[in-house]
Design a protein around this motif. Sequence first.
Motif, PDB file in Angstrom:
ATOM      1  N   LYS A 127       0.824  -1.222   0.000  1.00 16.94           N
ATOM      2  CA  LYS A 127       0.000   0.000   0.000  1.00 16.94           C
ATOM      3  C   LYS A 127       0.855   1.268   0.000  1.00 16.94           C
ATOM      4  CE  LYS A 127      -3.791   2.217   2.496  1.00 16.94           C
ATOM      5  NZ  LYS A 127      -5.046   1.978   3.213  1.00 16.94           N
ATOM      6  N   ILE A 131      -1.833   1.622  -5.300  1.00 19.09           N
ATOM      7  CA  ILE A 131      -3.235   1.507  -4.886  1.00 19.09           C
ATOM      8  C   ILE A 131      -3.530   0.015  -4.817  1.00 19.09           C
ATOM      9  CG2 ILE A 131      -5.628   1.833  -5.624  1.00 19.09           C
ATOM     10  CD1 ILE A 131      -4.766   4.472  -6.899  1.00 19.09           C
ATOM     11  N   ILE A 132      -4.032  -0.436  -3.689  1.00 24.97           N
ATOM     12  CA  ILE A 132      -4.366  -1.855  -3.551  1.00 24.97           C
ATOM     13  C   ILE A 132      -5.878  -2.004  -3.390  1.00 24.97           C
ATOM     14  CG2 ILE A 132      -2.108  -2.563  -2.651  1.00 24.97           C
ATOM     15  CD1 ILE A 132      -3.428  -2.665   0.159  1.00 24.97           C
ATOM     16  N   ASP A 155      -7.290   0.258  -0.279  1.00 28.28           N
ATOM     17  CA  ASP A 155      -7.528   1.665  -0.572  1.00 28.28           C
ATOM     18  C   ASP A 155      -8.947   1.902  -1.069  1.00 28.28           C
ATOM     19  OD1 ASP A 155      -4.973   3.040  -0.112  1.00 28.28           O
ATOM     20  OD2 ASP A 155      -4.196   1.722  -1.684  1.00 28.28           O
ATOM     21  N   VAL A 156      -9.555   0.884  -1.639  1.00 30.32           N
ATOM     22  CA  VAL A 156     -10.877   0.981  -2.258  1.00 30.32           C
ATOM     23  C   VAL A 156     -11.365  -0.454  -2.382  1.00 30.32           C
ATOM     24  CG1 VAL A 156      -9.802   0.992  -4.573  1.00 30.32           C
ATOM     25  CG2 VAL A 156     -12.127   1.874  -4.317  1.00 30.32           C
ATOM     26  N   VAL A 157     -12.658  -0.666  -2.473  1.00 24.45           N
ATOM     27  CA  VAL A 157     -13.192  -2.028  -2.570  1.00 24.45           C
ATOM     28  C   VAL A 157     -13.881  -2.188  -3.925  1.00 24.45           C
ATOM     29  CG1 VAL A 157     -14.841  -3.682  -1.616  1.00 24.45           C
ATOM     30  CG2 VAL A 157     -13.436  -2.297  -0.068  1.00 24.45           C
TER      31      VAL A 157
ATOM     32  N   THR B 144     -10.587   7.797  -4.426  1.00 26.83           N
ATOM     33  CA  THR B 144      -9.491   6.902  -4.071  1.00 26.83           C
ATOM     34  C   THR B 144      -8.149   7.641  -4.147  1.00 26.83           C
ATOM     35  OG1 THR B 144     -10.757   5.018  -4.891  1.00 26.83           O
ATOM     36  CG2 THR B 144      -8.374   4.705  -4.624  1.00 26.83           C
ATOM     37  N   LYS B 148      -5.731   8.535  -0.918  1.00 27.10           N
ATOM     38  CA  LYS B 148      -4.340   8.070  -0.894  1.00 27.10           C
ATOM     39  C   LYS B 148      -3.399   9.244  -0.567  1.00 27.10           C
ATOM     40  CE  LYS B 148      -1.834   4.399  -2.158  1.00 27.10           C
ATOM     41  NZ  LYS B 148      -1.959   3.119  -1.446  1.00 27.10           N
ATOM     42  N   VAL B 157     -15.074   2.687  -0.437  1.00 25.21           N
ATOM     43  CA  VAL B 157     -15.337   3.956  -1.125  1.00 25.21           C
ATOM     44  C   VAL B 157     -16.699   3.870  -1.806  1.00 25.21           C
ATOM     45  CG1 VAL B 157     -14.584   5.509  -2.966  1.00 25.21           C
ATOM     46  CG2 VAL B 157     -12.888   4.489  -1.431  1.00 25.21           C
TER      47      VAL B 157
END
Lengths: 248, 248
Positions: A127, A131-132, A155-157, B144, B148, B157
């Motif tokens: 991370k 961006i993971i 970082d986001v789903v 995102t 970050k 998100v």
Amino acid sequence: MTPPAAPQGAASPPPTPPPLPKVLAFDVFGTVVDWHGSIAREVERIVPGIDGDAFALAWRDGYRPAMAATMASGSFRVLDDLHRDILRSIAPGFGLALTAEQEDELNTAWHRLDPWPDSAAALARLKTKFIITPLSNGGIGLLTHMAKRAGLPWDVVLCAEVFRAYKPTPEVYRGVGRVLGVRDDEVMMVATHHNDLDAAQDAGLRTAYIARPLEFGAKHLELKDSERKERHPLHFDSIHELADYFGC
Amino acid sequence: MTPPAAPQGAASPPPTPPPLPKVLAFDVFGTVVDWHGSIAREVERIVPGIDGDAFALAWRDGYRPAMAATMASGSFRVLDDLHRDILRSIAPGFGLALTAEQEDELNTAWHRLDPWPDSAAALARLKTKFIITPLSNGGIGLLTHMAKRAGLPWDVVLCAEVFRAYKPTPEVYRGVGRVLGVRDDEVMMVATHHNDLDAAQDAGLRTAYIARPLEFGAKHLELKDSERKERHPLHFDSIHELADYFGC
């Protein structure tokens, strides 16, 4: 990892290393979390006396047919709903008449899967540079609750529910770059399933394989293909090795 | 915050406090990040000599009409695309003929907004007890990349792009509970805009107001209504105060 063999012969200049990807998209079930061990444990806790190992395998066996049937009907349903249908269909074969409460508790066991020992710490390393995101057929809620419990620092789903389609549909892989504003070849798919990586590469993504020989449990090593494939030369024994490879 | 006045008179038993919410959904522009100051700064950096303050206000002024026009057409477009249209429409009025490169750099300024000084640390406190998510009209990529850079530790998100509709459409607010598997009244909307909170409450969510008197810049305090409204008695001067309120 074992590096691929260097080309022999003519003294050509060393090849330019490819630029770093910007996004690492992870398969989750099997790659980041131990679905088999976790489901077996939860089933045995909730329904004492049952063979959790066999139940976990049977539940997972229903997964691909359920997605295929949903896709064939041109609709989309979240994985929680598919899991519930499969649970209802396999329970009688195990002699189970589940109460509504047991059914709910069992079905959300998929939200409580334990990470492999390296996952949370290695994702935190990655991370720092990328961006993971998950890229799973699990739904937004399932993946969010799982991440919260297991300490997975996404970082986001991103997942099937965001794109209203399941892997290995190309749109799911290409959805990552589309919503994050990067090129497909700036996204690297990371998974322990060669077919997932094949489809990702067909869609223009880069790929890395993580070996998880215990995916189906210690009793079923024969169910797992962890061989290195020519098409996916980035082949690691853990997510930490991937973080090492990228110097994180 | 100033607590609401306690009821006087009859010695009735103290009311049972409501159960904690499970999810805190945050408006982002103005509530978590300082869009005005950040856009003014970026515009002045990319196009030296321009009045960044006026440019930021003009750009933001185009936001509601652009969403309304998109919704009226029955379609959905990500905010990055709306921002670009507005940018092109206002640039000539500022005497600007932007190169494609300047346009790209300016448009992604919305991905590089600075958080208010309390935001990142206070969100980290709230994350220990709740699922925290943005609920913004910004897109997945914008939010995102912003998170970050700004260190905003979202668990997931959620935004207009996930639900293919903009706030204040009720489906956006109700989408949070739907995808996360919680009731609408287990979701608390946190925002610095009373109309956002009104719509959230109409959709069944709980609400908390964060005062951000500087949202439109120190020169435009008159543009901001930070008054306490009866309908939203949870009224805080920072996200830290919200974390205090919940004992995080």
